[in-house]
Design an enzyme around this catalytic site. Structure first.
Site, short mmCIF file in Angstrom:
data_model
loop_
_atom_site.label_atom_id
_atom_site.label_comp_id
_atom_site.label_asym_id
_atom_site.label_seq_id
_atom_site.Cartn_x
_atom_site.Cartn_y
_atom_site.Cartn_z
N GLU A 11 42.31 32.89 47.55
CA GLU A 11 41.76 31.55 47.33
C GLU A 11 41.89 30.69 48.58
OE1 GLU A 11 42.77 31.39 42.56
OE2 GLU A 11 44.29 30.85 44.04
N ASP A 192 40.82 36.33 31.92
CA ASP A 192 40.71 37.12 30.70
C ASP A 192 40.93 36.17 29.54
OD1 ASP A 192 43.79 37.51 29.69
OD2 ASP A 192 43.65 37.41 31.87
#
Length: 229
Positions: A11, A192
């Site tokens: 990131e 998820d």
């Protein structure tokens, strides 16, 4: 100056693609990367995993710099049916879900609550819409636990039913930023969800896509924030 806290190296690397870097320094193993994004001064650091690492990184960031705000990006597990992989969650509020002094304090000892900055929250929503990113706004449950068991899900939803995702750093970042009176917003990419196992993605592919998406969001958000002034 805007502080940007990212959870993972991938990131940070994607965000740096949008930054003209001017200097770097390391304090207590926390690297601070300074530069400009759209002519706005920014400082970027990686928090690492867990509330201990996140609190140290945020404290260093706040003590070293006069910050107009903090944007924290990272990954979370989804807790509601509407979420899909790569959706974003924008913080309405954050609860430290593993904080428990209830044997002494009763129900009031369950969870530490923090409120995200309303202006940054609204600007994040606008940036998501500009970027075409699906997003949700609500409570982020933060705890030093990777939720993998049904009982973990049952506990957090029974105690904090407004929670829409679970992760491991936001509670500490919110607590430190609040103590320093620095406005902040937490943004989490869903890796998820408990309801949609069939939409899971190979993690290395997810990290690449989520990191690029988060970097674009930050770039758009900062541009919008300073165009407004």
């Amino acid at each position: 100056m805007i502080g940007i806290i990212a959870a993972m190296d991938a990131e940070v690397e994607q965000i740096i693609q949008f930054v003209d870097v001017t200097k770097k320094e390391t304090i207590a193993k926390t690297e601070l990367i300074y530069g400009t994004m759209k002519n706005v001064d920014v400082v970027i650091c990686k928090s690492g995993v867990g509330k201990g690492n996140a609190s140290m990184a945020t404290t260093i960031l706040c003590m070293k710099n006069q910050l107009d705000g903090i944007i924290n990006i990272g990954t979370a597990g989804g807790l509601i049916q509407e979420e899909k992989v790569l959706d974003l969650v924008i913080s309405e509020d954050i609860v430290q879900a593993d904080y428990d002094t209830s044997p002494l304090d009763g129900q009031e000892g369950l969870g530490l609550w923090y409120k995200a900055d309303n202006r940054l929250k609204e600007k994040c929503k606008e940036a998501c819409e500009q970027c075409g990113i699906s997003y949700h706004v609500g409570t982020i449950a933060s705890q030093d636990l990777f939720m993998a068991r049904q009982e973990d899900f049952n506990r957090v939803m029974s105690l904090f039913p407004s929670s829409i995702c679970s992760e491991m750093e936001a509670g500490a970042i919110a607590q430190v930023a609040s103590t320093f009176n620095v406005p902040y917003v937490i943004v989490r990419s869903i890796s998820d969800t408990i309801y949609h196992n069939e939409n899971a993605m190979e993690f290395s592919k997810y990290v690449s896509l989520a990191s690029l998406q988060s970097a674009k969001l930050v770039h758009t958000l900062i541009e919008d924030l300073y165009e407004e002034k």
